[in-house]
Enzyme design. Structure first.
Site, PDB file in Angstrom:
ATOM      1  N   ASN A  72       0.863  -1.185   0.000  1.00 22.65           N
ATOM      2  CA  ASN A  72       0.000   0.000   0.000  1.00 22.65           C
ATOM      3  C   ASN A  72       0.904   1.242   0.000  1.00 22.65           C
ATOM      4  O   ASN A  72       0.826   2.108   0.863  1.00 22.65           O
ATOM      5  CB  ASN A  72      -0.964  -0.009   1.196  1.00 22.65           C
ATOM      6  CG  ASN A  72      -2.027   1.074   1.067  1.00 22.65           C
ATOM      7  OD1 ASN A  72      -2.208   1.896   1.955  1.00 22.65           O
ATOM      8  ND2 ASN A  72      -2.698   1.117  -0.048  1.00 22.65           N
ATOM      9  N   GLY A 118       5.945   8.183   1.400  1.00 24.20           N
ATOM     10  CA  GLY A 118       6.902   7.856   2.471  1.00 24.20           C
ATOM     11  C   GLY A 118       7.767   6.673   2.062  1.00 24.20           C
ATOM     12  O   GLY A 118       9.001   6.700   2.193  1.00 24.20           O
ATOM     13  N   HIS A 119       7.135   5.628   1.550  1.00 20.97           N
ATOM     14  CA  HIS A 119       7.882   4.456   1.082  1.00 20.97           C
ATOM     15  C   HIS A 119       8.805   4.848  -0.078  1.00 20.97           C
ATOM     16  O   HIS A 119       9.965   4.443  -0.123  1.00 20.97           O
ATOM     17  CB  HIS A 119       6.921   3.372   0.586  1.00 20.97           C
ATOM     18  CG  HIS A 119       6.011   2.806   1.631  1.00 20.97           C
ATOM     19  ND1 HIS A 119       4.649   2.993   1.601  1.00 20.97           N
ATOM     20  CD2 HIS A 119       6.256   2.059   2.728  1.00 20.97           C
ATOM     21  CE1 HIS A 119       4.097   2.373   2.629  1.00 20.97           C
ATOM     22  NE2 HIS A 119       5.051   1.804   3.338  1.00 20.97           N
ATOM     23  N   SER A 164      -0.203   3.995   5.680  1.00 23.22           N
ATOM     24  CA  SER A 164      -1.240   3.152   5.062  1.00 23.22           C
ATOM     25  C   SER A 164      -2.502   3.171   5.910  1.00 23.22           C
ATOM     26  O   SER A 164      -3.603   2.997   5.402  1.00 23.22           O
ATOM     27  CB  SER A 164      -0.735   1.723   4.928  1.00 23.22           C
ATOM     28  OG  SER A 164       0.505   1.710   4.257  1.00 23.22           O
ATOM     29  N   ARG A 165      -2.337   3.387   7.206  1.00 25.43           N
ATOM     30  CA  ARG A 165      -3.499   3.349   8.108  1.00 25.43           C
ATOM     31  C   ARG A 165      -4.371   4.602   8.002  1.00 25.43           C
ATOM     32  O   ARG A 165      -5.490   4.600   8.497  1.00 25.43           O
ATOM     33  CB  ARG A 165      -3.046   3.126   9.541  1.00 25.43           C
ATOM     34  CG  ARG A 165      -2.489   1.721   9.748  1.00 25.43           C
ATOM     35  CD  ARG A 165      -2.235   1.390  11.196  1.00 25.43           C
ATOM     36  NE  ARG A 165      -2.118  -0.045  11.393  1.00 25.43           N
ATOM     37  CZ  ARG A 165      -0.984  -0.737  11.311  1.00 25.43           C
ATOM     38  NH1 ARG A 165       0.132  -0.122  11.011  1.00 25.43           N
ATOM     39  NH2 ARG A 165      -0.975  -2.038  11.510  1.00 25.43           N
TER      40      ARG A 165
HETATM   41  P1  AMP Z   1       5.127  -0.139   6.456  1.00 23.85           P
HETATM   42  O1  AMP Z   1       4.774  -0.485   5.053  1.00 23.85           O
HETATM   43  O2  AMP Z   1       4.122   0.724   7.142  1.00 23.85           O
HETATM   44  O3  AMP Z   1       5.540  -1.349   7.258  1.00 23.85           O
HETATM   45  O4  AMP Z   1       6.421   0.772   6.368  1.00 23.85           O
HETATM   46  C1  AMP Z   1       7.565   0.365   5.660  1.00 23.85           C
HETATM   47  C2  AMP Z   1       8.682   1.345   5.906  1.00 23.85           C
HETATM   48  O5  AMP Z   1       8.250   2.643   5.471  1.00 23.85           O
HETATM   49  C3  AMP Z   1       9.056   1.491   7.387  1.00 23.85           C
HETATM   50  O6  AMP Z   1      10.459   1.599   7.490  1.00 23.85           O
HETATM   51  C4  AMP Z   1       8.365   2.769   7.782  1.00 23.85           C
HETATM   52  O7  AMP Z   1       8.998   3.443   8.847  1.00 23.85           O
HETATM   53  C5  AMP Z   1       8.461   3.574   6.509  1.00 23.85           C
HETATM   54  N1  AMP Z   1       7.450   4.627   6.461  1.00 23.85           N
HETATM   55  C6  AMP Z   1       6.116   4.489   6.630  1.00 23.85           C
HETATM   56  N2  AMP Z   1       5.510   5.686   6.561  1.00 23.85           N
HETATM   57  C7  AMP Z   1       6.478   6.605   6.349  1.00 23.85           C
HETATM   58  C8  AMP Z   1       6.499   8.030   6.196  1.00 23.85           C
HETATM   59  N3  AMP Z   1       5.384   8.750   6.254  1.00 23.85           N
HETATM   60  N4  AMP Z   1       7.681   8.636   5.991  1.00 23.85           N
HETATM   61  C9  AMP Z   1       8.834   7.912   5.930  1.00 23.85           C
HETATM   62  N5  AMP Z   1       8.892   6.560   6.069  1.00 23.85           N
HETATM   63  C10 AMP Z   1       7.730   5.918   6.274  1.00 23.85           C
END
Ligand code: AMP
Length: 296
Positions: A45, A49-50, A202-203
Site C-alpha cells: 500500500n 513515504g515508502h 497506510s493506516r
Molecule cells: P510499512 O509499510 O508501514 O511497514 O512501512 C515500511 C517502511 O516505510 C518502514 O520503514 C516505515 O517506517 C516507513 N514509512 C512508513 N511511513 C512513512 C512516512 N510517512 N515517511 C517515511 N517513512 C515511512
C-alpha cells in the site's frame, strides 16, 4: 487488466521474485558483479513515504530490493490483519513510475515461515520493546524483528533502509543488528508528511473524512510541545497533560506521549541538552491508531 497495470507495463516495471531461491539467485549475481544491494522492507500500500526510502536506497546502493509482505507475526490477536490495505497492482504501478526498484520481493507466508507462524523461531528483543507502542501491542516488535531478520538473511543486503516514522521500530532493529552482529548498514529516512502535517501512513485510509480533518492535530500538538521544550520550558509533565487534553478534546483517544532519548529510547531528562531527544506519540482516531514523533 486494471488501469494501474496497463500504465505500469509502459514504464520500468520492476522484476518480481516470490521465492527465496529466486531472490538469492538474483542478488548473488549482483554481488558477484561487485554491486551494493539495499533492502527496503514494506507491507505494501505504497505511498510517498515508502518512495522516499527507495530514493534513499538508490543513493546508497547500486541495486534496490523492495519487499512487500504483510507480516502475520507482528499483528496481535485483536488486530485485523485481514483488513490491512493490500493494493498490489497500484504498488507495482507506483514502483514502475518511480523506476528505482530493481527487484520486488513478494513472498508468501510459507516462504517466510516454512514451519508456520505459531511455532516459528522468533527474535526476543530487550524490554524497551514492551514500552511505548509495545505496551498496547504486546509481541509486535518481536514479530517485526523476526521478519526483518529473515529478510536480511534472505537478501543479505549491504544497506537496510527504514523510516523514522516508526521510530521505536527503527531503534529496535538497530539494536538487533548490533546485538546479533549483523553485517548491514542501517540508514533511516525522514518522515514524509501530507501538506497539512499528517504523517503519511497506510493506516490513514481507515479515517473517515471527518477524522481525516482532525488527524493533523497529532503532529501539530507534538510540534507545539517540542517547541515549548526547545524554548527552554522543561516542565514536560505539564506540557504532556496539556497535549493529552488537546488530543482528547478534538476526538483522539491518546495512547501515550513520551519524551525519550533518541539513541536508546530511555526516558529523557527535559533539562538535559547534551543528548538528542525525541517526542513520541500514539493515539487512536476511530479505527486508526496513528503514531508520530518529532526531534526536540
Ligand atoms: P510499512 O509499510 O508501514 O511497514 O512501512 C515500511 C517502511 O516505510 C518502514 O520503514 C516505515 O517506517 C516507513 N514509512 C512508513 N511511513 C512513512 C512516512 N510517512 N515517511 C517515511 N517513512 C515511512
Amino acid at each position: 487488466m486494471s488501469l494501474a497495470r496497463t500504465q505500469a507495463s509502459a514504464l520500468a516495471v520492476p522484476d518480481r521474485a516470490t521465492s527465496v531461491g529466486a531472490i538469492r539467485e538474483r542478488v548473488a549475481a549482483w554481488r558477484a558483479a561487485g554491486e551494493r544491494v539495499a533492502l527496503v522492507p514494506t507491507m505494501g500500500n505504497l505511498h510517498a513515504g515508502h518512495l522516499s526510502l527507495i530514493e534513499l536506497a538508490a543513493e546508497h546502493a547500486d541495486r534496490t530490493v523492495v519487499s512487500i509482505f504483510v507480516n502475520p507475526t507482528q499483528f496481535g490477536p485483536t488486530e485485523d490483519i485481514d483488513n490491512y490495505p493490500r493494493t498490489p497492482a497500484e504498488d507495482e504501478a507506483v514502483l514502475a513510475q518511480q523506476g528505482k526498484t530493481d527487484l520486488l520481493f513478494v513472498p508468501g507466508i510459507a516462504d517466510i515461515y516454512p514451519h508456520g507462524t505459531d511455532r516459528s523461531v522468533s527474535v526476543q528483543l530487550p524490554p524497551i520493546a514492551d514500552e511505548l507502542c509495545g505496551r498496547s501491542r504486546p509481541g509486535h516488535f518481536n514479530g517485526v524483528a523476526s521478519v526483518v531478520l529473515r529478510f536480511l538473511n534472505i537478501v543479505m543486503p549491504e544497506v537496510l533502509v527504514l523510516g523514522r516514522k516508526d521510530y521505536q521500530q527503527m531503534v529496535l532493529i538497530s539494536r538487533m543488528i548490533h546485538d546479533l552482529q549483523i553485517d548491514v548498514e542501517l540508514i533511516s529516512g525522514d518522515i514524509v508528511r501530507e501538506p497539512d502535517g499528517l504523517a503519511m501512513s497506510s493506516r490513514n485510509r481507515y479515517l473517515t473524512t471527518e477524522q481525516r480533518a482532525i488527524a493533523p492535530e497529532l503532529s501539530k500538538t507534538l510540534e507545539l510541545t517540542a517547541e515549548k521544550l526547545r524554548s527552554g520550558d522543561a516542565n514536560f509533565a505539564t506540557h504532556k497533560d496539556a497535549a493529552l487534553e488537546t488530543l482528547a478534546s478534538v476526538g483522539f483517544k491518546p495512547d501515550y506521549i513520551e519524551l525519550r532519548n533518541a539513541d536508546d529510547l530511555s526516558p529523557a531528562d527535559p533539562t538535559d541538552n547534551t543528548r538528542a531527544q525525541v517526542l513520541m506519540a500514539a493515539a487512536w482516531l476511530g479505527r486508526a491508531r496513528l503514531i508520530d514523533n518529532v526531534q526536540v
